[in-house]
Design a protein around this motif. Structure first.
Motif, PDB file in Angstrom:
ATOM      1  N   SER A 227      35.825  -4.473  46.092  1.00  0.00           N
ATOM      2  CA  SER A 227      35.284  -5.591  45.331  1.00  0.00           C
ATOM      3  C   SER A 227      33.917  -5.230  44.739  1.00  0.00           C
ATOM      4  O   SER A 227      33.109  -4.549  45.371  1.00  0.00           O
ATOM      5  N   VAL A 228      33.681  -5.714  43.541  1.00  0.00           N
ATOM      6  CA  VAL A 228      32.389  -5.569  42.859  1.00  0.00           C
ATOM      7  C   VAL A 228      31.912  -6.987  42.536  1.00  0.00           C
ATOM      8  O   VAL A 228      32.602  -7.732  41.826  1.00  0.00           O
ATOM      9  N   HIS A 229      30.762  -7.359  43.052  1.00  0.00           N
ATOM     10  CA  HIS A 229      30.244  -8.711  42.877  1.00  0.00           C
ATOM     11  C   HIS A 229      29.451  -8.801  41.581  1.00  0.00           C
ATOM     12  O   HIS A 229      28.677  -7.900  41.239  1.00  0.00           O
ATOM     13  N   PHE A 230      29.632  -9.928  40.888  1.00  0.00           N
ATOM     14  CA  PHE A 230      28.933 -10.200  39.640  1.00  0.00           C
ATOM     15  C   PHE A 230      28.049 -11.430  39.824  1.00  0.00           C
ATOM     16  O   PHE A 230      28.245 -12.241  40.738  1.00  0.00           O
ATOM     17  N   LEU A 231      27.085 -11.556  38.935  1.00  0.00           N
ATOM     18  CA  LEU A 231      26.260 -12.750  38.926  1.00  0.00           C
ATOM     19  C   LEU A 231      27.112 -13.954  38.551  1.00  0.00           C
ATOM     20  O   LEU A 231      28.069 -13.829  37.776  1.00  0.00           O
ATOM     21  N   PRO A 232      26.814 -15.143  39.082  1.00  0.00           N
ATOM     22  CA  PRO A 232      27.657 -16.316  38.798  1.00  0.00           C
ATOM     23  C   PRO A 232      27.741 -16.620  37.307  1.00  0.00           C
ATOM     24  O   PRO A 232      26.726 -16.763  36.625  1.00  0.00           O
ATOM     25  N   GLY A 233      28.970 -16.690  36.794  1.00  0.00           N
ATOM     26  CA  GLY A 233      29.190 -17.009  35.391  1.00  0.00           C
ATOM     27  C   GLY A 233      28.715 -15.959  34.413  1.00  0.00           C
ATOM     28  O   GLY A 233      28.541 -16.261  33.235  1.00  0.00           O
ATOM     29  N   SER A 234      28.502 -14.721  34.866  1.00  0.00           N
ATOM     30  CA  SER A 234      27.959 -13.673  34.003  1.00  0.00           C
ATOM     31  C   SER A 234      28.832 -12.434  34.119  1.00  0.00           C
ATOM     32  O   SER A 234      29.639 -12.280  35.042  1.00  0.00           O
ATOM     33  N   ASP A 235      28.663 -11.538  33.144  1.00  0.00           N
ATOM     34  CA  ASP A 235      29.354 -10.256  33.173  1.00  0.00           C
ATOM     35  C   ASP A 235      28.427  -9.129  33.606  1.00  0.00           C
ATOM     36  O   ASP A 235      28.746  -7.956  33.368  1.00  0.00           O
ATOM     37  N   GLN A 236      27.306  -9.448  34.238  1.00  0.00           N
ATOM     38  CA  GLN A 236      26.378  -8.454  34.770  1.00  0.00           C
ATOM     39  C   GLN A 236      26.558  -8.379  36.283  1.00  0.00           C
ATOM     40  O   GLN A 236      26.618  -9.402  36.966  1.00  0.00           O
ATOM     41  N   ILE A 237      26.663  -7.170  36.799  1.00  0.00           N
ATOM     42  CA  ILE A 237      26.885  -6.995  38.227  1.00  0.00           C
ATOM     43  C   ILE A 237      25.601  -7.300  38.989  1.00  0.00           C
ATOM     44  O   ILE A 237      24.494  -7.252  38.446  1.00  0.00           O
ATOM     45  N   GLU A 238      25.759  -7.631  40.253  1.00  0.00           N
ATOM     46  CA  GLU A 238      24.606  -7.927  41.090  1.00  0.00           C
ATOM     47  C   GLU A 238      23.868  -6.637  41.439  1.00  0.00           C
ATOM     48  O   GLU A 238      24.448  -5.543  41.406  1.00  0.00           O
ATOM     49  N   PRO A 239      22.577  -6.745  41.763  1.00  0.00           N
ATOM     50  CA  PRO A 239      21.828  -5.532  42.153  1.00  0.00           C
ATOM     51  C   PRO A 239      22.443  -4.874  43.378  1.00  0.00           C
ATOM     52  O   PRO A 239      22.817  -5.529  44.344  1.00  0.00           O
TER      53      PRO A 239
ATOM     54  N   VAL B 215      40.748  -1.007  36.788  1.00  0.00           N
ATOM     55  CA  VAL B 215      39.691  -2.020  36.837  1.00  0.00           C
ATOM     56  C   VAL B 215      40.344  -3.379  36.669  1.00  0.00           C
ATOM     57  O   VAL B 215      40.987  -3.647  35.645  1.00  0.00           O
ATOM     58  N   ASN B 216      40.205  -4.224  37.668  1.00  0.00           N
ATOM     59  CA  ASN B 216      40.722  -5.590  37.629  1.00  0.00           C
ATOM     60  C   ASN B 216      39.542  -6.552  37.537  1.00  0.00           C
ATOM     61  O   ASN B 216      38.717  -6.619  38.447  1.00  0.00           O
ATOM     62  N   GLY B 217      39.457  -7.274  36.414  1.00  0.00           N
ATOM     63  CA  GLY B 217      38.416  -8.273  36.228  1.00  0.00           C
ATOM     64  C   GLY B 217      38.960  -9.670  36.431  1.00  0.00           C
ATOM     65  O   GLY B 217      40.094  -9.976  36.032  1.00  0.00           O
ATOM     66  N   TYR B 218      38.164 -10.523  37.059  1.00  0.00           N
ATOM     67  CA  TYR B 218      38.570 -11.890  37.378  1.00  0.00           C
ATOM     68  C   TYR B 218      37.589 -12.872  36.732  1.00  0.00           C
ATOM     69  O   TYR B 218      36.388 -12.593  36.642  1.00  0.00           O
TER      70      TYR B 218
ATOM     71  N   LEU C  16      35.314  -9.369  29.830  1.00  0.00           N
ATOM     72  CA  LEU C  16      33.947  -8.852  29.718  1.00  0.00           C
ATOM     73  C   LEU C  16      33.505  -8.171  31.010  1.00  0.00           C
ATOM     74  O   LEU C  16      32.798  -7.152  30.977  1.00  0.00           O
ATOM     75  N   ARG C  17      33.911  -8.697  32.148  1.00  0.00           N
ATOM     76  CA  ARG C  17      33.557  -8.035  33.406  1.00  0.00           C
ATOM     77  C   ARG C  17      34.266  -6.691  33.544  1.00  0.00           C
ATOM     78  O   ARG C  17      33.656  -5.713  34.010  1.00  0.00           O
ATOM     79  N   ALA C  18      35.533  -6.642  33.157  1.00  0.00           N
ATOM     80  CA  ALA C  18      36.238  -5.359  33.200  1.00  0.00           C
ATOM     81  C   ALA C  18      35.626  -4.359  32.219  1.00  0.00           C
ATOM     82  O   ALA C  18      35.537  -3.154  32.514  1.00  0.00           O
ATOM     83  N   ARG C  19      35.161  -4.835  31.071  1.00  0.00           N
ATOM     84  CA  ARG C  19      34.503  -3.940  30.124  1.00  0.00           C
ATOM     85  C   ARG C  19      33.200  -3.401  30.685  1.00  0.00           C
ATOM     86  O   ARG C  19      32.856  -2.219  30.466  1.00  0.00           O
ATOM     87  N   THR C  20      32.456  -4.231  31.403  1.00  0.00           N
ATOM     88  CA  THR C  20      31.202  -3.760  32.005  1.00  0.00           C
ATOM     89  C   THR C  20      31.458  -2.621  32.980  1.00  0.00           C
ATOM     90  O   THR C  20      30.757  -1.594  32.963  1.00  0.00           O
TER      91      THR C  20
ATOM     92  N   ASN D  87      37.528 -13.747  41.897  1.00  0.00           N
ATOM     93  CA  ASN D  87      36.075 -13.635  41.861  1.00  0.00           C
ATOM     94  C   ASN D  87      35.672 -12.193  41.586  1.00  0.00           C
ATOM     95  O   ASN D  87      36.215 -11.261  42.183  1.00  0.00           O
ATOM     96  N   GLY D  88      34.714 -12.021  40.686  1.00  0.00           N
ATOM     97  CA  GLY D  88      34.140 -10.700  40.442  1.00  0.00           C
ATOM     98  C   GLY D  88      35.130  -9.742  39.819  1.00  0.00           C
ATOM     99  O   GLY D  88      35.815 -10.058  38.839  1.00  0.00           O
ATOM    100  N   ALA D  89      35.238  -8.540  40.418  1.00  0.00           N
ATOM    101  CA  ALA D  89      36.133  -7.512  39.909  1.00  0.00           C
ATOM    102  C   ALA D  89      36.475  -6.572  41.070  1.00  0.00           C
ATOM    103  O   ALA D  89      35.889  -6.641  42.161  1.00  0.00           O
ATOM    104  N   ARG D  90      37.427  -5.662  40.810  1.00  0.00           N
ATOM    105  CA  ARG D  90      37.843  -4.677  41.802  1.00  0.00           C
ATOM    106  C   ARG D  90      38.072  -3.342  41.116  1.00  0.00           C
ATOM    107  O   ARG D  90      38.573  -3.287  39.988  1.00  0.00           O
TER     108      ARG D  90
END
Length: 305
Positions: free
Chosen positions: A214-226, A246-249, A269-273, A297-300
């Motif tokens: 799992s890759v966590h993203f910021l809520p409602g955003s396509d930017q990953i968390e630090p 890459v699976n984006g959710y 957009l999350r999968a593109r990131t 949630n997030g991506a994998r």
């Protein structure tokens, strides 16, 4: 001394307002309490944030702006259809109930005619005037069943089961005991897919949407968390020369078409990131497979084994 003079400075507006407050009396004439933190030291500038916040991509910001504009237009159309909200002056007053023993003119006319409707008084039973209106209105209808406490009873529900079950058709095709034989093409014997003719099955499998890290993203955003860059680095080191899926959710909260459409945009957009992060670390684009899902949630990141 200069600061002390400034602290006690009052102009004409302040003096007039203070005089009016003292004239009013009560709580408004009391001294105003100081704001919170007045006597505390100023905060240090170095403790504030020293980097810019991670904002969504321009594409996601455009999608959010388009959704907000669509909601605003929908609200405007609904307001135009419904009109202005009624005020207290538009609400009619509550009708008053007649006093006990009194009767409206229409009921008096109905009682005087005796229910015949032709204006003639029918003699015979003067007690009809004392009959409750509900009883007169329910005349000719059966009284509902009640229990010992006077509560209404629900009607009984009965189900009729047919005596004869559904007939099974007798002309069903027979089920073969084994699969049909493979045809021969030009005298060439085709290999049996069941036996594989001694062939070994491949050792890889395609990753499902639930596989991977799992890759966590910021809520409602396509930017990953630090700190989530470590997951991308670990995937790049582990993959070798294999494919990365890459699976984006999109965090869909509703099953409507509009909600899933907006969720799929965020998922893409999350999968593109993540695909851009993989390409920046040396993974060829031909070795990356991208999937988008509305729910999740997030991506994998998954490696094709």
């Amino acid at each position: 001394m200069g600061l002390g003079a400034c602290a006690h400075h009052e102009d004409t507006v302040d003096s007039l307002s203070d005089w009016y407050h003292r004239y009013q009396g009560g709580v408004i004439s009391e001294q105003r309490p100081p704001p919170p933190g007045t006597h505390q030291p100023y905060p240090k500038i170095g403790l504030g944030p020293n980097r810019l916040p991670q904002l969504p991509s321009p594409d996601l910001r455009e999608d959010i702006t388009a959704d907000l504009e669509a909601q605003r237009e929908l609200n405007q159309r609904q307001d135009a259809i419904m009109g202005t909200m009624p005020t207290a002056a538009d609400i009619p007053p509550i009708p008053t109930h007649p006093a006990a023993g009194s009767q409206s003119a229409s009921l008096q006319a109905a009682d005087s005619t005796g229910g015949t409707g032709n204006g003639a008084t029918t003699g015979g039973n003067p007690a009809t005037h004392d009959t409750p209106r509900s009883a007169r209105g329910m005349a000719g209808q059966p009284e509902p069943a009640r229990d010992g406490n006077g509560q209404l009873l629900m009607p009984e529900i009965t189900t009729t089961v047919p005596d004869h079950p559904e007939a099974v058709p007798a002309n069903l095709p027979p089920v073969a005991a084994a699969p049909p034989e493979l045809p021969s093409v030009g005298g060439i014997n085709l290999p049996d897919n069941a036996q594989r003719d001694g062939m070994t099955l491949p050792t890889y499998h395609l990753a499902s949407p639930d596989d991977g890290t799992s890759v966590h993203f910021l809520p409602g955003s396509d930017q990953i968390e630090p700190g989530e860059e470590d997951v991308v680095d670990a995937t790049v080191k582990e993959r070798g020369n294999k494919f990365v899926i890459v699976n984006g959710y999109g965090n869909a909260a509703t099953a409507t078409a509009e909600g899933q459409t907006a969720a799929l945009k965020l998922a893409i957009l999350r999968a593109r990131t993540l695909s851009r992060l993989l390409q920046a670390r040396g993974v060829p684009a031909s070795r990356i497979t991208v999937h988008a899902h509305a729910f999740g949630n997030g991506a994998r990141l998954a490696i094709v084994r």
